[in-house]
Design a protein around this motif. Sequence first.
Motif, PDB file in Angstrom:
ATOM      1  N   THR A  17       0.852  -1.183   0.000  1.00 10.43           N
ATOM      2  CA  THR A  17       0.000   0.000   0.000  1.00 10.43           C
ATOM      3  C   THR A  17       0.887   1.232   0.000  1.00 10.43           C
ATOM      4  O   THR A  17       1.796   1.351   0.820  1.00 10.43           O
ATOM      5  CB  THR A  17      -0.910   0.015   1.241  1.00 10.43           C
ATOM      6  OG1 THR A  17      -1.693  -1.179   1.236  1.00 10.43           O
ATOM      7  CG2 THR A  17      -1.819   1.219   1.230  1.00 10.43           C
ATOM      8  N   ILE A  18       0.626   2.152  -0.927  1.00 11.82           N
ATOM      9  CA  ILE A  18       1.416   3.368  -1.085  1.00 11.82           C
ATOM     10  C   ILE A  18       0.783   4.491  -0.266  1.00 11.82           C
ATOM     11  O   ILE A  18      -0.412   4.765  -0.389  1.00 11.82           O
ATOM     12  CB  ILE A  18       1.455   3.806  -2.571  1.00 11.82           C
ATOM     13  CG1 ILE A  18       1.962   2.710  -3.473  1.00 11.82           C
ATOM     14  CG2 ILE A  18       2.259   5.095  -2.731  1.00 11.82           C
ATOM     15  CD1 ILE A  18       3.394   2.341  -3.301  1.00 11.82           C
ATOM     16  N   LEU A  19       1.582   5.114   0.576  1.00  6.11           N
ATOM     17  CA  LEU A  19       1.167   6.290   1.340  1.00  6.11           C
ATOM     18  C   LEU A  19       2.149   7.404   1.064  1.00  6.11           C
ATOM     19  O   LEU A  19       3.359   7.173   1.028  1.00  6.11           O
ATOM     20  CB  LEU A  19       1.147   5.985   2.840  1.00  6.11           C
ATOM     21  CG  LEU A  19       0.259   4.851   3.306  1.00  6.11           C
ATOM     22  CD1 LEU A  19       0.506   4.538   4.771  1.00  6.11           C
ATOM     23  CD2 LEU A  19      -1.194   5.179   3.080  1.00  6.11           C
ATOM     24  N   CYS A  20       1.681   8.621   0.882  1.00  9.85           N
ATOM     25  CA  CYS A  20       2.570   9.743   0.624  1.00  9.85           C
ATOM     26  C   CYS A  20       3.139  10.281   1.938  1.00  9.85           C
ATOM     27  O   CYS A  20       2.437  10.356   2.941  1.00  9.85           O
ATOM     28  CB  CYS A  20       1.832  10.857  -0.105  1.00  9.85           C
ATOM     29  SG  CYS A  20       1.397  10.394  -1.784  1.00  9.85           S
ATOM     30  N   GLY A  21       4.420  10.633   1.922  1.00 15.19           N
ATOM     31  CA  GLY A  21       5.103  11.177   3.078  1.00 15.19           C
ATOM     32  C   GLY A  21       6.296  11.994   2.662  1.00 15.19           C
ATOM     33  O   GLY A  21       6.548  12.205   1.474  1.00 15.19           O
TER      34      GLY A  21
END
Length: 86
Positions: A78-82
């Motif tokens: 799962t890709i999460l922006c940070g």
Amino acid sequence: MDFGTDSCFHTLYHKCFSAKKDQYDYELCVFDRTSQKEGGSHVNLGTWGKWEDEKHTSMLYENGLRCWNGPDRSMRVTILCGVENK
């Protein structure tokens, strides 16, 4: 290859990331492969398969080493922006 909207994930192509969970070390090489390591043993969890959604937030790596009593291993990422890549 589909690098997402405006090719925003192209900069991650073949970059590798590691994470430790319990006694296992996991390695993900984006758009390539993923593996699980314990001691000197490496287990193939899968190779790049596809995006699982149109928003490019879930990646599927498939056709990993077959479990001794079941299906081929796979990994969902799962890709999460940070602020940093990890």
